[in-house]
Design a protein around this motif. Structure first.
Motif, mmCIF file in Angstrom:
data_model
loop_
_atom_site.group_PDB
_atom_site.id
_atom_site.type_symbol
_atom_site.label_atom_id
_atom_site.label_comp_id
_atom_site.label_asym_id
_atom_site.label_seq_id
_atom_site.Cartn_x
_atom_site.Cartn_y
_atom_site.Cartn_z
ATOM 1 N N MET A 211 1.027 -1.177 0.136
ATOM 2 C CA MET A 211 0.401 -0.013 -0.138
ATOM 3 C C MET A 211 0.879 1.560 -0.298
ATOM 4 S SD MET A 211 -3.122 0.872 2.907
ATOM 5 C CE MET A 211 -2.427 -0.186 3.751
ATOM 6 N N PRO A 212 0.574 2.704 -0.580
ATOM 7 C CA PRO A 212 1.506 3.879 -1.011
ATOM 8 C C PRO A 212 1.633 4.414 0.555
ATOM 9 C CG PRO A 212 -0.430 3.656 -2.342
ATOM 10 C CD PRO A 212 -0.367 2.232 -1.428
ATOM 11 N N ALA A 213 2.634 5.063 0.773
ATOM 12 C CA ALA A 213 2.700 5.397 2.022
ATOM 13 C C ALA A 213 1.730 6.404 1.854
ATOM 14 C CB ALA A 213 4.385 5.939 2.397
ATOM 15 N N ALA A 214 1.459 7.163 0.692
ATOM 16 C CA ALA A 214 0.273 8.292 0.993
ATOM 17 C C ALA A 214 -0.528 7.637 1.457
ATOM 18 C CB ALA A 214 -0.059 8.841 -0.478
ATOM 19 N N VAL A 215 -0.972 6.333 1.906
ATOM 20 C CA VAL A 215 -2.576 6.535 2.219
ATOM 21 C C VAL A 215 -3.039 6.452 3.797
ATOM 22 C CG1 VAL A 215 -4.591 4.323 2.603
ATOM 23 C CG2 VAL A 215 -3.037 4.586 0.545
ATOM 24 N N ARG A 216 -2.026 6.092 3.781
ATOM 25 C CA ARG A 216 -2.134 7.487 6.104
ATOM 26 C C ARG A 216 -2.211 8.109 5.902
ATOM 27 N NH1 ARG A 216 -2.227 5.266 11.545
ATOM 28 N NH2 ARG A 216 -2.942 7.165 12.581
ATOM 29 N N PRO A 217 -1.323 9.329 5.912
ATOM 30 C CA PRO A 217 -1.493 10.587 5.935
ATOM 31 C C PRO A 217 -3.024 10.724 4.999
ATOM 32 C CG PRO A 217 0.575 10.294 4.749
ATOM 33 C CD PRO A 217 0.053 8.991 4.632
ATOM 34 N N LEU A 218 -3.418 10.380 3.666
ATOM 35 C CA LEU A 218 -4.331 11.001 2.892
ATOM 36 C C LEU A 218 -6.053 10.720 4.406
ATOM 37 C CD1 LEU A 218 -6.255 11.524 0.976
ATOM 38 C CD2 LEU A 218 -6.451 9.093 0.784
ATOM 39 N N LEU A 219 -5.781 9.471 5.021
ATOM 40 C CA LEU A 219 -6.825 9.084 5.753
ATOM 41 C C LEU A 219 -6.898 10.234 6.632
ATOM 42 C CD1 LEU A 219 -6.878 5.009 5.137
ATOM 43 C CD2 LEU A 219 -8.321 6.996 4.573
ATOM 44 N N ASP A 220 -5.615 9.930 7.789
ATOM 45 C CA ASP A 220 -5.353 10.916 8.637
ATOM 46 C C ASP A 220 -5.915 12.998 8.615
ATOM 47 O OD1 ASP A 220 -3.869 9.580 9.720
ATOM 48 O OD2 ASP A 220 -2.119 10.088 9.550
ATOM 49 N N GLU A 221 -5.882 12.536 6.622
ATOM 50 C CA GLU A 221 -6.731 14.351 6.489
ATOM 51 C C GLU A 221 -7.440 14.482 6.450
ATOM 52 O OE1 GLU A 221 -5.565 18.033 3.677
ATOM 53 O OE2 GLU A 221 -4.395 16.354 3.278
ATOM 54 N N ALA A 222 -8.445 13.345 6.503
ATOM 55 C CA ALA A 222 -9.993 13.476 5.403
ATOM 56 C C ALA A 222 -10.262 12.762 6.753
ATOM 57 C CB ALA A 222 -10.104 11.894 4.591
ATOM 58 N N PHE A 223 -10.017 12.650 7.927
ATOM 59 C CA PHE A 223 -11.063 12.287 8.989
ATOM 60 C C PHE A 223 -10.409 13.272 9.787
ATOM 61 C CE2 PHE A 223 -11.183 7.961 7.287
ATOM 62 C CZ PHE A 223 -12.973 7.544 7.466
ATOM 63 N N GLY A 224 -9.533 14.333 9.757
ATOM 64 C CA GLY A 224 -9.659 15.044 10.513
ATOM 65 C C GLY A 224 -8.873 15.376 11.567
ATOM 66 N N GLY A 225 -8.310 14.408 11.612
ATOM 67 C CA GLY A 225 -7.414 13.271 12.953
ATOM 68 C C GLY A 225 -8.365 12.636 13.604
ATOM 69 N N ARG A 226 -9.136 12.602 13.467
ATOM 70 C CA ARG A 226 -10.446 11.262 14.621
ATOM 71 C C ARG A 226 -9.821 10.164 13.467
ATOM 72 N NH1 ARG A 226 -14.018 14.463 12.344
ATOM 73 N NH2 ARG A 226 -14.773 12.563 11.161
ATOM 74 N N PHE A 227 -8.333 9.673 12.262
ATOM 75 C CA PHE A 227 -8.637 8.896 12.800
ATOM 76 C C PHE A 227 -6.942 8.184 13.264
ATOM 77 C CE2 PHE A 227 -6.067 5.551 9.179
ATOM 78 C CZ PHE A 227 -7.609 4.637 9.045
ATOM 79 N N ASP A 228 -7.039 6.943 14.167
ATOM 80 C CA ASP A 228 -5.935 6.530 14.746
ATOM 81 C C ASP A 228 -5.127 5.074 14.619
ATOM 82 O OD1 ASP A 228 -7.384 3.986 15.532
ATOM 83 O OD2 ASP A 228 -8.450 6.041 17.899
ATOM 84 N N ASP A 229 -4.481 5.128 15.374
ATOM 85 C CA ASP A 229 -3.734 3.980 14.446
ATOM 86 C C ASP A 229 -4.917 2.689 15.296
ATOM 87 O OD1 ASP A 229 -1.390 5.052 14.603
ATOM 88 O OD2 ASP A 229 -0.639 4.855 16.810
ATOM 89 N N THR A 230 -5.608 2.359 15.824
ATOM 90 C CA THR A 230 -6.538 0.875 15.831
ATOM 91 C C THR A 230 -7.610 1.165 14.153
ATOM 92 O OG1 THR A 230 -7.802 1.727 16.913
ATOM 93 C CG2 THR A 230 -6.194 0.436 17.724
ATOM 94 N N ASP A 231 -7.689 2.533 14.145
ATOM 95 C CA ASP A 231 -8.073 2.584 12.709
ATOM 96 C C ASP A 231 -7.314 1.907 11.416
ATOM 97 O OD1 ASP A 231 -10.366 3.770 13.593
ATOM 98 O OD2 ASP A 231 -9.870 5.505 13.935
ATOM 99 N N TRP A 232 -6.387 2.506 11.080
ATOM 100 C CA TRP A 232 -5.379 1.856 10.583
ATOM 101 C C TRP A 232 -5.383 0.724 10.135
ATOM 102 C CZ3 TRP A 232 -3.350 3.225 6.128
ATOM 103 C CH2 TRP A 232 -2.208 3.113 5.712
ATOM 104 N N ASP A 233 -5.322 0.184 11.587
ATOM 105 C CA ASP A 233 -4.584 -1.775 11.576
ATOM 106 C C ASP A 233 -5.800 -2.732 11.552
ATOM 107 O OD1 ASP A 233 -1.984 -1.040 13.116
ATOM 108 O OD2 ASP A 233 -3.005 -1.301 15.395
ATOM 109 N N HIS A 234 -7.523 -1.614 11.398
ATOM 110 C CA HIS A 234 -8.652 -2.999 10.943
ATOM 111 C C HIS A 234 -9.024 -2.267 9.180
ATOM 112 C CE1 HIS A 234 -10.698 -1.055 14.799
ATOM 113 N NE2 HIS A 234 -10.088 -2.362 15.202
ATOM 114 N N ALA A 235 -7.678 -1.281 8.645
ATOM 115 C CA ALA A 235 -7.460 -1.211 7.070
ATOM 116 C C ALA A 235 -6.757 -2.265 6.123
ATOM 117 C CB ALA A 235 -7.776 -0.082 6.913
ATOM 118 N N VAL A 236 -5.813 -2.224 7.741
ATOM 119 C CA VAL A 236 -4.523 -3.050 6.873
ATOM 120 C C VAL A 236 -4.736 -4.209 6.660
ATOM 121 C CG1 VAL A 236 -2.259 -4.261 7.173
ATOM 122 C CG2 VAL A 236 -3.245 -1.509 7.975
ATOM 123 N N GLY A 237 -4.825 -4.533 5.024
ATOM 124 C CA GLY A 237 -4.871 -6.155 5.243
ATOM 125 C C GLY A 237 -6.153 -6.427 3.624
ATOM 126 N N GLY A 238 -6.311 -7.445 3.857
ATOM 127 C CA GLY A 238 -8.179 -7.610 2.585
ATOM 128 C C GLY A 238 -7.332 -6.803 1.229
#
Length: 162
Positions: A1-28
Motif C-alpha cells: 500500500m502506498p505510503a501516501a494512504v495513511r496521511p490521506l486518511l489522517d487528513e480526510a478524518f480531521g485527525g480522528r483516524f487513529d492507529d487502531t483504525d489504521w490496523d483495521h484497514a490493513v490487510g484485505g
C-alpha cells in the motif's frame, strides 16, 4: 500500500483516524483512486465473519473510506465505492460497514441494519445499542433476502468493534 494512504486518511478524518483504525484497514483489498501520481481517495475491504440471527456470514467489511478534503464532492469516494461493490460481490457473501454518513452509502445501494447489534466475546455476546443506527449492509446473492431486523454480531477487536 502506498505510503501516501495513511496521511490521506489522517487528513480526510480531521485527525480522528487513529492507529487502531489504521490496523483495521490493513490487510484485505485496497481501492485507490489516483489523480496523476497522487492518491486522492481510498477504501479497504477486509474479511470478517458476522453472525446474522445465529448464521455465520462471510462479510467484506469496509474500512477507511476517505477522500482528500480538497477533492471531496468530486465523486472520488463514489468511484472507490463502485470498485468496492465489485470486490464484495466477487469475494464475499455480504458487504458491511459502520458509518454516520448514511445518505452517501444509501445512494449506492447500502441499507441500514434495523436489528440489534452485538459483539461476540468469548462464549457470549455483548449488546452494543450505541451501534444500532450505524451499521449498514450491502445484500446480494445468497444474502439478498437477509432479514435486516435480525440480530447481528461481529467479533471483538481492538478499538472500535464495529
Amino acid at each position: 500500500m502506498p505510503a501516501a494512504v495513511r496521511p490521506l486518511l489522517d487528513e480526510a478524518f480531521g485527525g480522528r483516524f487513529d492507529d487502531t483504525d489504521w490496523d483495521h484497514a490493513v490487510g484485505g483489498w485496497h481501492v485507490l483512486v489516483r489523480d496523476g501520481g497522487a492518491v486522492v481517495a481510498h477504501a479497504a475491504v477486509v474479511p470478517r465473519e458476522l453472525h446474522v440471527d445465529g448464521r455465520a456470514v462471510a462479510a467484506g467489511y469496509v474500512e477507511a473510506v476517505g477522500t482528500a478534503p480538497g477533492r471531496q464532492g468530486e465523486g472520488l469516494g463514489t468511484l472507490a465505492m463502485v470498485e468496492v461493490d465489485r470486490l464484495l460481490r466477487r469475494r464475499h457473501e455480504l458487504g458491511a460497514l459502520s458509518t454516520g454518513a448514511h445518505r452517501f452509502y444509501e445512494r449506492l445501494g447500502w441499507e441500514r441494519w434495523q436489528g440489534p447489534t452485538f459483539v461476540r466475546k468469548g462464549d457470549g455476546c455483548v449488546r452494543t445499542p450505541e451501534e444500532d443506527d450505524g451499521i449498514m449492509v450491502l445484500r446480494f446473492g445468497a444474502t439478498a433476502t437477509l432479514d435486516l431486523t435480525a440480530a447481528i454480531s461481529c467479533e471483538a477487536r481492538a478499538g472500535d468493534d464495529w
